[in-house]
Design a protein around this motif. Structure first.
Motif: not given
Length: 203
Positions: A89-93, A97-98, A108-110
């Motif tokens: 669940a933690e945001p990357v940049n 991420m979904v 992948e999806a975000y």
């Protein structure tokens, strides 16, 4: 005349019997005392050992240690599970991420909470146009490039279509080197222009 001292075999027999009785009685008393002492020592020694043995139950000791050892192990597993969940669940940049992807064509999806409308030169009321020469089309490409962290010169529009509403579109774009393909969902914000809501990397 004084009494004469009694002597003779009968007297000697009586003396011997008296002495024997005295010795016998003494031995009986000694034996009784010994029996009492032995009985007392055995009874109290056994009772004492039983009393001291009662509080400690060796069989219960391992159970306590096992439960103490199991609890830290369980806590460690729970921490690992929590860490895995947080990593998903933690945001990357800035990206979130979904994880519940159902489309088999999506790698992948975000999304990104920091996404904002990029602005527009169009006036309200807005009408979505799918003409590749229109200002609307150009702005949709700009927003798709912005969401995928690319530039307009890096991408080409494969298809831009209705996204399920008058103010929603799906922009399918690819990099010009043909390495990556994306589907970017856009939504129109009144007086502010198009804003990305989801990026899906396609196979």
């Amino acid at each position: 005349m004084g009494k004469n001292k009694i002597t003779g075999p009968r007297f000697e027999m009586r003396e011997k019997k008296r002495r024997a009785n005295t010795v016998l009685n003494t031995l009986i008393v000694v034996v009784i005392v010994l029996i009492i002492c032995i009985t007392w020592s055995v009874f109290f020694a056994t009772g004492g050992s039983k009393d001291t043995a009662k509080p400690t139950k060796p069989a219960e000791q391992p159970k306590v240690s096992e439960s103490v050892e199991k609890e830290p192990a369980k806590e460690e597993e729970e921490k690992k599970e929590e860490t895995k969940t947080e990593e998903k669940a933690e945001p990357v940049n800035g990206k979130v991420m979904v994880t519940d992807i159902t489309d088999p064509n999506v790698v992948e999806a975000y999304t990104n909470p920091s996404w904002k409308p990029v602005g527009t030169e169009q006036s309200e009321p807005h009408v979505t146009k799918f003409d590749s020469k229109s200002a609307d089309w150009k702005e949709m490409l700009q927003v798709a490039a912005y969401a995928t962290e690319l530039t307009v010169s890096d991408i080409f529009a494969q298809r831009i279509s209705n996204g399920g509403g008058a103010n929603k579109v799906n922009a399918v774009i690819g990099t010009k080197d043909r390495k990556y393909m994306y589907r970017v969902k856009l939504e129109w914000v009144t007086n502010e222009g198009w804003m990305p809501t989801l990026v899906e990397q396609l196979k």
